[in-house]
Design an enzyme around this catalytic site. Structure first.
Site, short mmCIF file in Angstrom:
data_model
loop_
_atom_site.label_atom_id
_atom_site.label_comp_id
_atom_site.label_asym_id
_atom_site.label_seq_id
_atom_site.Cartn_x
_atom_site.Cartn_y
_atom_site.Cartn_z
N ASP A 199 0.87 -1.17 0.00
CA ASP A 199 0.00 0.00 0.00
C ASP A 199 0.91 1.22 0.00
O ASP A 199 2.02 1.15 -0.53
CB ASP A 199 -0.95 -0.03 1.20
CG ASP A 199 -2.27 0.70 0.94
OD1 ASP A 199 -2.21 1.87 0.52
OD2 ASP A 199 -3.35 0.12 1.17
N HIS A 213 1.49 1.99 -3.30
CA HIS A 213 0.43 2.78 -3.95
C HIS A 213 0.87 4.21 -4.18
O HIS A 213 0.40 4.87 -5.09
CB HIS A 213 -0.85 2.73 -3.12
CG HIS A 213 -1.59 1.42 -3.26
ND1 HIS A 213 -2.75 1.15 -2.59
CD2 HIS A 213 -1.32 0.32 -3.99
CE1 HIS A 213 -3.17 -0.06 -2.89
NE2 HIS A 213 -2.32 -0.59 -3.74
#
Length: 556
Positions: free
Chosen positions: A297, A331
């Protein structure tokens, strides 16, 4: 600025410098970096073997290691040594004045027996919530460290749900054959039925009046812990070790002060849901340097609480230095948000590289958050192979992966104006300079709210090779100086919708581009272009019928 601490001459380990931006940024030219106080320990050393620990990968060493940590602290502190071996353990609780030191050939492996992790009152994504006790935690401590060159493994694969689209067919088959449960649509694997049940509950685990830990037992497995959580601690050092395979976020300092992260390796599988690298939440005086992140993430992320709970706490993350780091898969390379309801300010990011992160510089929020993000200084960032945007400001964050999966369809944003309240977030005063990106889907993307535009963003000396160019929506006070976008799609190079006070100086682009400027939106005005050769484009501009004729001004 009065918020910054100390004098540059006092920074032997935190090299003082002044980051110079464009002439329009007088503020950025004169700021001193914050001073981060460092830890100091007694040399006394306790070996966990002396407390009965066994490094055979089988014996559970929770009691032995915790006893060593507590004993060291009671004696005035020092070093607790994790020697060579594979040390299986349950949750560990740090204590003041203790340096937990791992030898290079030491692995601290946390058990996959969920019964070892009790439910505790914690915090999840900016809100008070019941969570399983973190593998490593500490609250109200001072002068603490985790150092060395060993590995800390959170055994996160035992906790995390996994999407089928993120695995190969053989990986998916192996995972589903290992046990657990598969969703009704066959697209998600869950470690247990408790995880399935928890996944169906909105805001699962959020603390509610009158409820105790017993009320959450039926979804306990779903309430994944972060690998390391430090709450309300002062003078912290994390140095040299590898943190990996976390159940949720890897590193989560909350309400901490004088925090140094140096030369860390922070890793998670790329598909690890909520597998952030580090989330600095409502902290003050922070240094992150020389570290490498490769996670599932966001890589390096700044937060300060979510919605009303974050605004009630009212503690921004401030006085942060982030330098000389590398972020691989994530991300976002450097990220602020989306839980930034307490605000974020006075943050320097420089001399970092992002390699294959979904987005490079990622600033995200949404209505309901509130909070002000301001005075952000970013300099000398290199990026390659960015699947999404190299630079992104988005005030419509929707809690989805930044790059859609194959076949995934997303609806376009429907623009509506709502009243400005304390729940309206704000992005302002960003100074971004000397950025190079080779390979991105889109170079630069701004999307503010119609009731609260993104304001005062300065970009200077930026070169980006990308498929698409620049898009500016609902932004005011954007200053692009010496920006070079080398795009595959040249229709248009720059799209501005409802933008005002936009200054574009020395824009460079590919010769023979179809369209340089596409100007839309009835609120668009004050777009001034200078020192830019518009003749290289087949068409200089298209201006929508709803736009006032004087909105675009091009001068030599």
């Amino acid at each position: 600025m009065k918020h910054f601490l100390g004098h540059l001459s006092r920074l032997p380990s935190v090299l003082a410098c002044i980051i110079l931006f464009s002439a329009s940024s007088v503020m950025a030219q004169s700021q001193k970096l914050p001073f981060i106080q460092q830890v100091k320990f007694k040399k006394d050393t306790l070996n966990i073997i002396s407390f009965g620990a066994k490094g055979d990968g089988y014996a559970l060493n929770t009691q032995s290691i915790n006893k060593a940590i507590a004993t060291s602290s009671q004696k005035g502190g020092g070093v607790v040594l994790i020697p060579s071996g594979l040390w299986l353990t349950g949750p560990l609780e740090l204590k003041s004045n203790v340096n937990l030191h791992l030898k290079r050939d030491a692995i601290l492996l946390f058990t996959d027996d969920f019964n070892q992790y009790k439910l505790v009152e914690g915090n999840w994504e900016g809100q008070p919530a019941w969570r399983n006790q973190s593998p490593i935690s500490g609250t109200n401590l001072e002068n603490i460290a985790i150092t060395g060159a060993g590995v800390i493994d959170g055994n996160g694969g035992s906790w995390r749900m996994v999407k089928k689209d993120k695995l190969t067919e053989s990986q998916w088959k192996k995972l589903t054959n290992s046990g657990g449960a598969v969703s009704e649509d066959g697209k998600t694997w869950y470690p247990s039925e408790k995880v399935v049940k928890g996944s169906k509950i909105k805001n699962a685990g959020v603390i509610e009046a009158g409820k105790t830990a017993a009320d959450y037992q039926d979804i306990k497995d779903f309430l994944r812990p972060n690998l390391l959580v430090l709450t309300n601690c002062k003078k912290i050092l994390l140095e040299g070790v590898t943190f990996q395979n976390s159940p949720a976020w890897n590193l989560h300092p909350l309400l901490c002060e004088d925090l140094t992260l140096r030369n860390l390796q922070v890793k998670n599988p790329w598909y690890a849901q909520n597998g952030d690298g580090v989330d600095i939440e409502s902290c003050k005086n922070v240094l992150i340097e020389g570290s490498t992140f490769d996670v599932g993430d966001d890589g390096i992320c700044i937060k300060s609480g979510r919605d009303e709970a974050g605004r009630k706490r009212g503690v921004p993350t401030e006085n942060v230095i982030i330098r000389n780091n590398i972020v691989y898969h994530a991300h976002g390379g450097f990220v602020i948000g989306s839980e930034m309801s307490g605000g974020a300010k006075n943050i320097w990011v420089y001399d970092c590289s992002f390699i294959g992160t979904d987005i490079g510089l990622r600033f995200k929020t949404t209505r309901g958050r509130g909070g002000i993000v301001e005075n952000i200084y970013i300099n000398r960032i290199n990026m390659i192979d960015i699947p999404g945007e190299a630079i992104l400001f988005d005030m419509y964050y929707a809690a989805v992966d930044p790059v859609p999966l194959a076949g995934e369809k997303r609806e376009a944003i429907k623009t509506v104006v709502v009243p400005v309240t304390e729940a309206t977030p704000q992005f302002r005063n960003f100074y971004i300079k000397d950025i190079v990106a080779n390979g991105a889907e889109k170079a630069i993307f701004f999307r503010g709210l119609p009731e609260m535009n993104i304001k005062d963003v300065h970009l200077e000396n930026v070169t980006i090779q990308s498929k698409k160019g620049i898009e500016i929506i609902e932004a005011s006070g954007v200053f692009l100086t010496n920006v070079n976008v080398i795009t595959e799609d040249t229709n248009p190079i720059v799209h501005i919708q409802n933008g005002s006070n936009i200054s574009i100086n020395s824009l460079q682009y590919k010769n023979g581009s179809e369209l340089l400027f596409n100007i839309t939106g009835e609120k668009t005005k004050g777009v001034k272009v200078s020192r830019t050769d518009v003749s290289k484009a087949k068409k200089a501009s298209i201006i929508g019928d709803e736009v006032i004729k004087s909105a675009l001004e091009i001068s030599k």
